[in-house]
Design an enzyme around this catalytic site. Structure first.
Site, PDB file in Angstrom:
ATOM      1  CD1 TRP A   5       9.562  -3.908 -95.773  1.00 38.41           C
ATOM      2  CD2 TRP A   5       8.734  -1.962 -95.054  1.00 38.41           C
ATOM      3  NE1 TRP A   5      10.588  -2.981 -95.763  1.00 38.41           N
ATOM      4  CE2 TRP A   5      10.111  -1.778 -95.336  1.00 38.41           C
ATOM      5  CE3 TRP A   5       7.984  -0.869 -94.579  1.00 38.41           C
ATOM      6  CZ2 TRP A   5      10.751  -0.565 -95.162  1.00 38.41           C
ATOM      7  CZ3 TRP A   5       8.625   0.344 -94.417  1.00 38.41           C
ATOM      8  CH2 TRP A   5       9.992   0.490 -94.710  1.00 38.41           C
ATOM      9  CB  VAL A  10       1.806  -0.859-100.330  1.00 36.39           C
ATOM     10  CG1 VAL A  10       0.575  -0.469 -99.537  1.00 36.39           C
ATOM     11  CG2 VAL A  10       1.519  -0.778-101.822  1.00 36.39           C
ATOM     12  CE  LYS A  11      10.873  -3.480 -99.121  1.00 37.33           C
ATOM     13  NZ  LYS A  11      11.865  -3.663 -98.045  1.00 37.33           N
ATOM     14  CD  GLN A  12       4.010  -7.684-101.678  1.00 34.45           C
ATOM     15  OE1 GLN A  12       4.931  -8.397-101.286  1.00 34.45           O
ATOM     16  NE2 GLN A  12       2.857  -7.536-101.027  1.00 34.45           N
TER      17      GLN A  12
END
Length: 355
Positions: free
Chosen positions: A200, A237-239
């Site tokens: 995150w 990846v978390k965005q």
């Protein structure tokens, strides 16, 4: 299906579905595909066990064989307090219902706390990929503070049968140096044990709100956060979706000096279009080789329309999927399943293409 998507997008349908990205052309990207593990990770330092774990993620749920993922994340009981998170539907105080929602909703994986996944592991860890979130920010300390600290170990995640670990770093915060070091070390161990890693890549600093504009979702700043995340070997990846741009510029007004930037980021690599802003986030993930999953955001009055909009922007930008929690679990399970399926339908719809 495309007509249903257009209906949810409303007045923005043509604006989002017909946009052609000319800032960073799609030909430069490595977009998600059914062979992403072979195309990207086969040549990396990830071992065979990690490759198997990643492949199981891509081979689960309704999106099997597409290269896209739909993940149910439920760590809000720690991050936002259990009462604030589950009051709308107290059934989700029970960990088993969280896992059931992910399975019935056709998700590729469920991401949650050590406690939730450990309590359900013998019944479900072989039925749906488990991602253990190993660090959290808790809001019981008075006064509230914002710092991601380790709640679980990588070994505990491995012991309960998880195939992935997730973590948050508050990039830009005073604590980020320690968090980067902790998470980097944890990700190294996770890879050694055969688990993939999800980061995150969030921003947090009061200075990122300037003159009434919140730059925590600025494309230039979140893009750099993503680039830091893939540098410590996040596999995904978390965005949050970018809503503004020019964070570096705003923080360098007057006598301040912050970071480094090239004006071509604003004149050539991005535009004001939301897909172009998200494309910049994707590019910072090694031109799409490390998949970008977008946050589903908080629950509100227009959850279904907002979920479709987010999915369309992510997919057309070159992202890998959506990780949506509160919009799904803060309602009756049948409605939560419907919402998750709607998100997945965007990724299954061949008429929603890479911009």
């Amino acid at each position: 299906m495309i007509e249903k998507i257009r209906e949810y997008l409303g007045a923005e349908a043509d604006y989002l579905l017909n946009h052609e990205c000319k800032t960073i052309p799609k030909e430069r990207l490595t977009p998600p595909s059914p062979t992403s593990v072979d195309d990207v990770f086969l040549y990396s330092n990830r071992n065979n066990q990690v490759l198997r774990s990643l492949q199981w993620l891509l081979s689960s749920g309704r999106l099997v064989g597409t290269g896209y993922v739909s993940i149910l994340p439920v760590d809000q009981g720690i991050e936002h307090s259990a009462g604030a998170s589950f009051a709308k539907n107290p059934d989700y105080f029970d960990p088993e219902n969280i896992v059931k929602l992910a399975i019935e909703g056709g998700c590729n994986a469920v991401a949650s706390t050590l406690g939730v996944l450990a309590l359900t592991s013998r019944k479900y860890a072989h039925k749906i990929p488990y991602i253990v979130k190993i660090n959290h920010n808790e809001l019981l300390t008075y006064p509230n503070k914002y710092d991601q600290i380790m709640f679980a170990s990588v070994k505990q995640a491995w012991d309960l049968g998880a195939v992935g670990v997730g973590a948050t770093i508050y990039f830009g915060s005073p604590e980020s140096t320690r968090q980067i070091q902790e998470v980097s070390e944890a990700f190294q161990l996770a890879h050694e044990l055969g688990m993939f890693t999800v980061l995150w890549c969030y921003l947090r600093n009061p200075a990122f709100v300037k003159d009434g504009v919140d730059y925590h979702t600025a494309a230039d700043l979140t893009g750099q956060a993503n680039h830091l995340g893939v540098t410590i070997e996040a596999d995904i990846v978390k965005q949050k979706l970018p809503e503004v741009n020019g964070g570096y510029q705003a923080l360098n007004m007057g006598q301040s000096s912050y970071g480094k930037i090239d004006k071509r980021v604003y004149t050539e690599l991005t535009s004001d279009h939301p897909i172009d802003l998200a494309r910049y986030q994707v590019a910072n993930g090694f031109m799409g080789k490390i998949g970008l999953i977008s946050s589903g955001g908080a629950s509100g009055e227009n959850d279904f329309a907002e979920a479709v909009r987010t999915a369309v922007i992510n997919k057309r930008a070159g992202g890998m999927g959506l990780i949506s929690g509160r919009k799904a679990f803060q309602r009756p399970m049948a409605e939560g399943v419907k919402l998750l399926n709607l998100i997945q339908d965007v990724y299954l719809c061949k008429d929603v293409t890479l911009a």
